[in-house]
Scaffold this active site. Structure first.
Site, PDB file in Angstrom:
ATOM      1  CG  LEU A   1      -1.872  -1.213   1.315  1.00 36.64           C
ATOM      2  CD1 LEU A   1      -2.747  -1.096   2.571  1.00 36.64           C
ATOM      3  CD2 LEU A   1      -2.748  -1.357   0.071  1.00 36.64           C
TER       4      LEU A   1
ATOM      5  CG  HIS B   1      -3.121   1.169  -2.329  1.00 36.05           C
ATOM      6  ND1 HIS B   1      -1.768   1.034  -2.492  1.00 36.05           N
ATOM      7  CD2 HIS B   1      -3.689   0.398  -3.274  1.00 36.05           C
ATOM      8  CE1 HIS B   1      -1.523   0.216  -3.491  1.00 36.05           C
ATOM      9  NE2 HIS B   1      -2.667  -0.180  -3.999  1.00 36.05           N
TER      10      HIS B   1
ATOM     11  CD  GLN C   1      -8.315  -2.472 -11.598  1.00 33.42           C
ATOM     12  OE1 GLN C   1      -7.613  -3.443 -11.810  1.00 33.42           O
ATOM     13  NE2 GLN C   1      -8.146  -1.701 -10.539  1.00 33.42           N
TER      14      GLN C   1
ATOM     15  CB  VAL D   1      -2.253   9.825  -5.079  1.00 35.02           C
ATOM     16  CG1 VAL D   1      -1.282  10.527  -4.140  1.00 35.02           C
ATOM     17  CG2 VAL D   1      -3.672   9.869  -4.512  1.00 35.02           C
TER      18      VAL D   1
ATOM     19  NE  ARG E   1       3.195  -4.563 -12.075  1.00 31.78           N
ATOM     20  CZ  ARG E   1       1.877  -4.832 -12.141  1.00 31.78           C
ATOM     21  NH1 ARG E   1       1.011  -3.840 -12.169  1.00 31.78           N
ATOM     22  NH2 ARG E   1       1.443  -6.078 -12.180  1.00 31.78           N
TER      23      ARG E   1
HETATM   24  O1  PAF Z   1      -6.069  -2.497  -8.841  1.00 28.35           O
HETATM   25  C1  PAF Z   1      -5.742  -3.507  -8.192  1.00 28.35           C
HETATM   26  O2  PAF Z   1      -4.980  -3.434  -7.248  1.00 28.35           O
HETATM   27  C2  PAF Z   1      -6.299  -4.857  -8.588  1.00 28.35           C
HETATM   28  O3  PAF Z   1      -6.431  -4.964  -9.960  1.00 28.35           O
HETATM   29  C3  PAF Z   1      -7.617  -5.210  -7.877  1.00 28.35           C
HETATM   30  C4  PAF Z   1      -8.730  -4.239  -8.254  1.00 28.35           C
HETATM   31  C5  PAF Z   1      -7.416  -5.167  -6.370  1.00 28.35           C
HETATM   32  C6  PAF Z   1      -8.076  -6.608  -8.273  1.00 28.35           C
HETATM   33  O4  PAF Z   1      -7.120  -7.569  -7.936  1.00 28.35           O
END
Ligand code: PAF
Length: 295
Positions: free
Chosen positions: A33, A37, A153, A176, A187
């Site tokens: 995190l 996050h 996503q 952010v 990453r």
């Molecule tokens: O964005 C992420 O960290 C992942 O793709 C998620 C949404 C937690 C699904 O594994």
């Protein structure tokens, strides 16, 4: 803050909260995190009475040869960060607890998942859609928080929620960035100092796109050229795409006459990075990021 590792325990914890009439939020994460996050967690804490965070590195969204094995994992560090945020539940299942050994059913998100990341990472969004659907089925949240950094996503999850009547309000939260402009990502930890300076070409290209639009450019190909010029010759950067798309369908646009989204992705060394930005021809910037209303 309660920490559970099984679906049954997670279901029980949330059921009790629901019985007490609490609004439930879920922040799905893969751990490692960072402030990005935590911004989702804070938004969730503002909007819901009970906040669950899942920490699960989902194998089904990694293609063979990708970084599933080496993906950063630091559950103790994550728990420390979450403890200070008012989170109620951390659900951190093992792969075996999440997927039965003979699990075969998957969620196919449809055409939204075919372009861009879907092309570079075949099967990726099916893995994301499947695990997010499973997490929603365990936690049954009223609200779920996703970062706009993973813009495609976010759109894919909204589509799945709508099409499968999952009854979850999906809330998209702003990207952010570090002080140097790089979008926060777990990453980024892979980048050497030299690679990081090359990676900065991605947000710089998005700024070039926004500047072109602000100066009156309306041809999407010209805006894309502005991005390509900014990344051309950057040491160690291999670009996958730099495109101007409709913020909802993610189809390429011909003209930027209304709010659009610039998407960019590439690889610096062994690190794959993605980024994006709203392009607003008028003062309506932010419209592309409005992601609620799909309950
Ligand atoms: O964005 C992420 O960290 C992942 O793709 C998620 C949404 C937690 C699904 O594994």
């Amino acid at each position: 803050m309660e920490r559970v590792a099984s679906k049954a325990e997670a279901r029980l914890a949330v059921t009790e909260a629901r019985r007490e009439g609490k609004t439930i939020a879920l922040v799905p994460t893969m751990g490692a995190l960072h402030e990005g996050h935590l911004s989702l967690v804070r938004a969730a804490c503002e909007r819901a009475d009970y906040v669950a965070v899942s920490v699960f590195v989902n194998p089904t969204q990694f293609a063979p040869g990708e970084d599933f094995e080496s993906y950063p994992r630091d559950l103790e560090g994550d728990l420390g960060l979450l403890a200070g945020e008012g989170v109620d539940l951390v659900f951190s299942p093992s792969v075996g607890a999440m997927y039965a050994a003979d699990a075969a059913a998957v969620v196919h998100p449809g055409p939204l998942a075919d372009h861009w990341e879907g092309e570079v990472r075949p099967g990726h969004f099916s893995g994301v859609a499947t695990v997010v659907t499973k997490l929603f089925s365990v936690v049954r949240p009223d609200l779920a928080f996703f970062g706009e950094k993973d813009y495609q996503q976010l759109r894919v999850v909204e589509r799945v929620v709508t099409d499968l009547d999952l009854g979850v309000r999906v809330v998209g939260c702003p990207i952010v960035r570090d002080d140097d402009g790089l979008a926060l990502s777990s990453r980024n930890a892979y980048l050497s100092a030299e690679e990081r300076s090359s990676a900065l070409a991605l947000p710089a290209a998005l700024e070039a796109a926004a500047a072109a639009v602000a100066w009156g450019e309306r041809e999407a190909r010209a805006v894309e050229r502005a991005m390509l010029e900014r990344v051309a010759g950057v040491r160690g950067l291999e670009l996958d795409y730099a495109v101007v798309v409709d913020p909802r369908t993610l189809e390429p646009l011909d003209r930027v006459d209304r709010t659009a989204r610039a998407l960019i992705a590439g690889r610096v060394g062994r690190t794959r990075l993605i980024d994006n930005a709203a392009l607003a021809p008028s003062a309506d910037i932010g419209g592309a990021g409005t992601t609620e209303g799909n309950r």
